[in-house]
Design an enzyme around this catalytic site. Structure first.
Site, short mmCIF file in Angstrom:
data_model
loop_
_atom_site.label_atom_id
_atom_site.label_comp_id
_atom_site.label_asym_id
_atom_site.label_seq_id
_atom_site.Cartn_x
_atom_site.Cartn_y
_atom_site.Cartn_z
N TYR A 146 -19.04 61.11 9.40
CA TYR A 146 -20.39 61.03 9.94
C TYR A 146 -20.59 62.04 11.07
O TYR A 146 -21.57 62.80 11.07
CB TYR A 146 -20.67 59.61 10.44
CG TYR A 146 -22.06 59.42 10.98
CD1 TYR A 146 -23.13 59.18 10.12
CD2 TYR A 146 -22.33 59.49 12.35
CE1 TYR A 146 -24.41 59.01 10.60
CE2 TYR A 146 -23.61 59.32 12.84
CZ TYR A 146 -24.64 59.08 11.97
OH TYR A 146 -25.92 58.94 12.45
N VAL A 174 -32.16 62.31 -1.74
CA VAL A 174 -32.09 63.68 -1.25
C VAL A 174 -30.79 64.36 -1.69
O VAL A 174 -30.68 65.59 -1.61
CB VAL A 174 -32.21 63.74 0.29
CG1 VAL A 174 -33.56 63.18 0.73
CG2 VAL A 174 -31.06 63.01 0.97
N LYS A 189 -23.14 65.39 11.02
CA LYS A 189 -24.23 65.56 11.97
C LYS A 189 -24.05 66.81 12.82
O LYS A 189 -25.04 67.47 13.19
CB LYS A 189 -24.35 64.32 12.85
CG LYS A 189 -24.84 63.08 12.10
CD LYS A 189 -26.21 63.29 11.48
CE LYS A 189 -26.78 62.01 10.90
NZ LYS A 189 -28.16 62.19 10.36
N ASP A 247 -37.74 57.58 -0.19
CA ASP A 247 -36.64 56.67 0.09
C ASP A 247 -36.05 56.21 -1.24
O ASP A 247 -36.68 56.38 -2.30
CB ASP A 247 -37.13 55.46 0.90
CG ASP A 247 -36.01 54.74 1.63
OD1 ASP A 247 -35.86 54.99 2.84
OD2 ASP A 247 -35.28 53.95 1.00
N THR A 260 -32.24 49.10 14.67
CA THR A 260 -32.67 49.12 13.28
C THR A 260 -31.91 48.03 12.51
O THR A 260 -30.91 47.49 13.00
CB THR A 260 -32.39 50.49 12.64
OG1 THR A 260 -30.97 50.69 12.58
CG2 THR A 260 -33.05 51.60 13.43
N ASN A 315 -35.07 63.00 7.72
CA ASN A 315 -34.48 61.84 8.39
C ASN A 315 -33.45 61.08 7.57
O ASN A 315 -32.63 60.34 8.13
CB ASN A 315 -35.61 60.89 8.80
CG ASN A 315 -35.11 59.59 9.35
OD1 ASN A 315 -34.61 59.52 10.47
ND2 ASN A 315 -35.22 58.53 8.56
#
Length: 247
Positions: A155, A62, A159, A38, A190, A88
């Protein structure tokens, strides 16, 4: 929890909070050693304090090729193998706007993480898993891959690209003993939702047939299933976890 991942090594990106944190916790609870990646070092340290020495924290992006290389070097040095990649890490759009108003920088900020970063992690994992002749990859896609998100085009498209990457990799690497699947969470409870006004949140919930949000633990349970031997013949699947919102 059982010990179904005893002796296994899992790499979880975006592990500092939300869904990623729940995934990392689930794998540790079921016996795996976990390399948790992270950008938020404090969050990783807190997770290590909670879960113990089987969780190895690593601060990395990443979207940075050098950082991705460092992640796999660390995995090889510590464990010498990789059984599971929970791919993820992701980000939302910098702002909600029509497609023609998004600048190249805004577009790339999303694509570089959600697709480019996921691809880089996948490529690294496949190199290791091909040599082993085994492995499971679970990509965190989104129901936005199926259903356009108004003014969130970067977005949704990122995806959708990840969804096809999931199927492509599954088809190419099945003969090597590797399974690649994708989960498509709906709206999940979240911390990213903390800033959403209550009126907006109630409208979102009203549009979900089950009339509630998903919990991170429910998403993690599906990831654990897909990583396990119980899903040995599940390959190239894109599984919605959204309370029938995309039905």
């Amino acid at each position: 929890m059982n010990d179904r991942f005893g002796g296994k090594v899992a790499l979880v990106t975006g592990a500092g909070s939300g869904i990623g944190r729940a995934i990392a916790s689930r794998f540790v609870a079921e016996g795996a050693d976990v390399l948790a990646v992270d950008l938020a070092g404090d969050a990783l340290d807190a997770l290590r304090a909670e879960l113990g020495e089987r969780l190895v924290p690593l601060v990395a992006s990443v979207a940075d090729p050098a950082a991705v290389a460092r992640v796999f070097a660390e995995c090889h040095s510590r464990f010498g193998r990789l059984d599971i990649l929970a791919n993820n890490a992701g980000r939302t759009t910098p702002r909600f706007a029509p497609l023609h108003e998004l600048s190249p920088d805004e577009w790339n900020a999303v694509m570089d993480v959600n697709f480019g970063g996921a691809l880089a992690m996948l490529r690294g994992a496949l190199g290791v898993m091909t040599a082993q002749g085994s492995g499971a990859v679970i990509n965190t896609v989104s129901i936005s891959a199926l259903k356009a998100l108004p003014y969130g085009g970067a977005y949704s498209v990122s995806k959708a690209a990840l969804a096809m990457l999931t199927r492509q990799a599954a088809a190419e690497y099945a003969a090597h003993g590797i399974r690649v699947n994708g989960i498509m969470p709906g709206v999940t409870a979240t911390p990213i939702l903390d800033e959403v006004p209550n009126e907006t949140m109630q409208a979102i919930i009203a549009g979900i047939p089950q009339k509630r949000l998903a919990s991170p633990d429910e998403i993690a349970a599906m990831v654990a299933f897909l990583a396990s031997d119980e899903a040995a013949y599940v390959n190239g699947a894109l599984l919605a976890i959204d309370g029938a919102a995309s039905a």
